[in-house]
Motif scaffolding. Structure first.
Motif, PDB file in Angstrom:
ATOM      1  N   UNK A 146       2.232   1.549  -3.573  1.00 38.32           N
ATOM      2  CA  UNK A 146       1.198   1.843  -4.565  1.00 38.32           C
ATOM      3  C   UNK A 146       0.598   3.232  -4.376  1.00 38.32           C
ATOM      4  N   UNK A 147       0.620   3.727  -3.136  1.00 42.00           N
ATOM      5  CA  UNK A 147       0.036   5.052  -2.889  1.00 42.00           C
ATOM      6  C   UNK A 147       1.041   6.167  -3.132  1.00 42.00           C
ATOM      7  N   UNK A 148       2.261   5.818  -3.507  1.00 34.61           N
ATOM      8  CA  UNK A 148       3.351   6.766  -3.773  1.00 34.61           C
ATOM      9  C   UNK A 148       3.940   7.340  -2.479  1.00 34.61           C
ATOM     10  N   UNK A 149       3.655   6.707  -1.332  1.00 44.09           N
ATOM     11  CA  UNK A 149       4.191   7.218  -0.057  1.00 44.09           C
ATOM     12  C   UNK A 149       5.651   6.858   0.150  1.00 44.09           C
ATOM     13  N   UNK A 150       6.139   5.856  -0.581  1.00 46.65           N
ATOM     14  CA  UNK A 150       7.477   5.323  -0.289  1.00 46.65           C
ATOM     15  C   UNK A 150       8.451   5.520  -1.442  1.00 46.65           C
ATOM     16  N   UNK A 151       8.097   6.346  -2.435  1.00 49.75           N
ATOM     17  CA  UNK A 151       8.917   6.431  -3.642  1.00 49.75           C
ATOM     18  C   UNK A 151      10.258   7.107  -3.385  1.00 49.75           C
ATOM     19  N   UNK A 152      11.304   6.478  -3.876  1.00 52.68           N
ATOM     20  CA  UNK A 152      12.652   7.020  -3.721  1.00 52.68           C
ATOM     21  C   UNK A 152      12.874   8.212  -4.646  1.00 52.68           C
ATOM     22  N   UNK A 153      13.513   9.247  -4.112  1.00 54.75           N
ATOM     23  CA  UNK A 153      13.869  10.405  -4.946  1.00 54.75           C
ATOM     24  C   UNK A 153      14.830   9.989  -6.050  1.00 54.75           C
TER      25      UNK A 153
ATOM     26  N   UNK B 116       8.139   1.208  -8.650  1.00 58.73           N
ATOM     27  CA  UNK B 116       7.755   1.421  -7.241  1.00 58.73           C
ATOM     28  C   UNK B 116       7.329   0.104  -6.587  1.00 58.73           C
TER      29      UNK B 116
ATOM     30  N   UNK C 181       0.843  -1.211   0.000  1.00 59.96           N
ATOM     31  CA  UNK C 181       0.000   0.000   0.000  1.00 59.96           C
ATOM     32  C   UNK C 181       0.874   1.256   0.000  1.00 59.96           C
ATOM     33  N   UNK C 182       1.955   1.232   0.780  1.00 58.35           N
ATOM     34  CA  UNK C 182       2.812   2.432   0.819  1.00 58.35           C
ATOM     35  C   UNK C 182       3.442   2.685  -0.547  1.00 58.35           C
TER      36      UNK C 182
ATOM     37  N   UNK D 277      14.743   7.404  -7.836  1.00 57.71           N
ATOM     38  CA  UNK D 277      14.106   6.719  -8.966  1.00 57.71           C
ATOM     39  C   UNK D 277      14.057   7.642 -10.178  1.00 57.71           C
ATOM     40  N   UNK D 278      13.644   8.897  -9.959  1.00 58.21           N
ATOM     41  CA  UNK D 278      13.540   9.818 -11.093  1.00 58.21           C
ATOM     42  C   UNK D 278      14.896  10.438 -11.428  1.00 58.21           C
TER      43      UNK D 278
ATOM     44  N   UNK E  13      11.769   5.736   2.169  1.00 55.45           N
ATOM     45  CA  UNK E  13      11.450   5.877   0.742  1.00 55.45           C
ATOM     46  C   UNK E  13      12.444   5.116  -0.137  1.00 55.45           C
TER      47      UNK E  13
ATOM     48  N   UNK F 107       7.062   3.730 -14.199  1.00 48.99           N
ATOM     49  CA  UNK F 107       7.396   4.279 -12.882  1.00 48.99           C
ATOM     50  C   UNK F 107       6.648   3.511 -11.799  1.00 48.99           C
TER      51      UNK F 107
END
Lengths: 445, 131
Positions: free
Chosen positions: A122-129, A189, A119-120, A131-132, A235, A185
């Protein structure tokens, strides 16, 4: 209609197929089915990523055919290299079923922790900076170029992407992007909970083979919960941290488990070492420390030189290939240091420790780090082998401290790196405690 | 007893992980950073939209208004990720803003007489050099 993101993730689900070539060896049939699939996924990732680097070195354009052929060839070589043997450990009997409630509770906790990680992510709460900043752009460029793009890596404007960073994650992301037609993206995640699920499947098998019921499950629950809670907060979704943790923990568990003295299991740990060494820079000191401490802890029961060859040949080949590529294309020459090796700024020691403490304190008040430490102090290992993971954790912590005291002012760097890099420490402490508990449990069974 | 210790610790940590989740049901995120790094989410959304109007092979520069050198650097890096196949020119480069085909501006809408506005979003705008 199947989305590109689904195809992207499905492509990564094919990795266990690649890993099945060496994992078909009879020595590995004593692992549980779920554990074999998860570990085959890791081995497949190593084989495919190394095959992609090999194609780049040879100047072969990436295609399903070239990557598949190279990965199959590497898989066959690995299969041939698995030492022939009769198992040193007897087939383990079933235990008494007195701990059933603990097993069920552990499974519930593991499921909840993986669900929370899903859930974290999929909800974008845990995305690493990152990554982009680097993992995603490198992967989609390599996919478009159908190779590791030396010109892209050598572009001075893109130096922030850490040119020499090892290629396992970007190669695998590139392969998935080639098959899906674009980088996903969202798919990247979701590798966080997927790899956590793989770790939950691999650990009990590595620690106990097929023995039932699983006495290791409470320890696996703690390992998974540490990563689910701290990983989301730190994240790590989409970057290389989860892949590194998977390879580190699974290889250490194999070297702690009942089959650790078997040459085949040591070679399997070596294949997973290759994954760690090519997932992130920290994987190299991990591989060195884990191999050395394993050899030292088991020196009375194994011949050191053959065991060292089994453990270190796969990472030396895989990472060596990457360094060869960098040197041959004049893109990089090994990992870059921060200046003279022995230039240590000791005056920073207090402020570095304070900054690390602050960084860890931001992660659920440091509970993902302190709770496993408390458990470790209460259930400390009693054998040299059991101390091995804790020793590896200590070595990695010293390596990190050395870097912080060695380079430019690390205050900002500590803020975004210390928690993620030190996340391996509570995981390793948990494995050390598990080894004592499992040994005592095994003796009483 | 030894099994209960790790299980209890695992339960506590899992509880913390669950407590940190966004309330369910949550809306699907529009970008990977909606709930992790909101500033990055805004830039991600701007460049995702820009990718639809900037053709492959074009040269692109990205700037913030009001000007902020550090933010320009971050904007450039986001552009590199989200505009594959285009040539991203850092704002620090001499040709940025003078020789590129497209300009992505995050922040206030500028007055650019020699450029055509091709896209405007809440976060910024995309401009094409007039030929």
């Amino acid at each position: 209609l199947i989305s590109a993101g689904t195809v992207w993730l499905a492509a990564l689900a094919l990795l266990p197929v690649a890993g099945a070539i060496p994992m078909s060896h009879p020595a590995f049939r004593r692992l549980s089915p779920a554990g074999r699939v998860a570990i085959a996924g890791g081995v497949g990732g190593v084989l495919v990523a190394t095959a992609m680097t090999l194609c780049a070195v040879l100047g072969w354009r990436w295609s399903l055919l070239s990557i598949g052929a190279a990965a199959a060839a590497l898989g066959l070589v690995a299969r041939i290299c698995v030492p022939r043997q009769t198992p040193l450990t007897p087939t383990l009997s079933r235990r008494e079923r007195g701990q059933r409630a603990v097993v069920v509770a552990s499974r519930v906790v593991i499921a909840c922790a993986i669900g929370a990680a899903f859930v974290s992510a999929a909800s974008s709460s845990a995305t690493s900076a990152d990554l982009v900043l680097l993992w995603g752009p490198k992967a989609q460029q390599f996919a478009a170029a159908r190779t590791i793009d030396a010109a892209y890596l050598g572009n001075p404007a893109l130096e922030y992407m850490n040119t020499a960073y090892p290629p396992l994650v970007t190669n695998l992301y590139a392969l998935a992007s080639m098959l899906a037609g674009r980088f996903s993206w969202g798919g990247a995640m979701l590798t966080f909970p997927i790899l956590l699920l793989a770790l939950a499947a691999a650990l009990p098998s590595a620690l106990e083979l097929r023995r039932l019921p699983r006495a290791s499950l409470p320890w696996c629950a703690l390992a998974v919960a540490v990563i689910a809670s701290a990983g989301a907060k730190l994240q790590v979704a989409g970057n290389g941290d989860m892949a590194l943790l998977f390879f580190e923990a699974t290889s250490l568990a194999l070297l702690l488990g009942p089959a650790r003295l078997e040459p085949a299991m040591q070679f399997l740990a070596g294949l997973l070492f290759a994954g760690a060494a090519t997932a992130k820079v920290e994987g190299l000191p991990f591989t060195a420390a884990a191999g050395a401490l394993f050899l030292a802890a088991n020196r009375r029961n194994i011949r050191a030189l053959p065991a060292a060859v089994r453990l270190w040949t796969p990472p030396a080949f895989s990472l060596g290939l990457w360094f060869f590529y960098g040197a041959e294309r004049h893109v990089f020459a090994g990992y870059r240091g921060f200046g003279p090796v022995f230039q240590i700024f000791w005056e920073r020691f207090g402020s570095v420790l304070a900054a690390i403490g602050h960084a860890l304190g931001d992660v659920h008040r440091a509970l993902p780090f302190t709770l496993p430490l408390a458990v470790f102090l209460l259930v400390a290992p009693k054998t040299p082998s059991g101390w091995m993971p804790a020793g590896v954790g200590a070595a990695l912590t010293l390596f990190l401290l050395f870097n912080y005291l060695h380079g430019p002012d690390p205050t900002e760097w500590i803020g975004w790196s210390a928690g993620r890099v030190l996340l391996a420490l509570p995981l390793f402490l948990t494995l050390s405690s598990a080894s004592r508990a499992l040994r005592e449990e095994g003796e009483s069974a | 007893m030894a099994a209960l210790l790790p299980l209890a610790a695992a339960a506590v940590l899992t509880g913390l992980a669950v407590a940190a989740l966004p309330p369910l049901p949550f809306a699907a995120p529009g970008t990977p950073y909606d709930r992790s790094i909101p500033q990055a989410a805004a830039d991600f959304a701007l460049f995702s939209s820009a990718a639809k109007v900037i053709p492959a092979g074009s040269s692109v520069a990205a700037a913030t208004l009001p000007r902020n050198a550090a933010a320009d650097v971050h904007l450039f890096r986001t552009g590199v990720a989200l505009l594959p196949g285009r040539e991203l020119v850092p704002m620090s480069a001499a040709e940025a803003g003078t020789a590129v085909d497209y300009l992505v501006v995050a922040g206030t809408r500028p007055a650019l007489p020699a450029w055509d506005l091709v896209l405007e979003t809440p976060r910024g705008s995309v401009w094409r050099r007039r030929r």
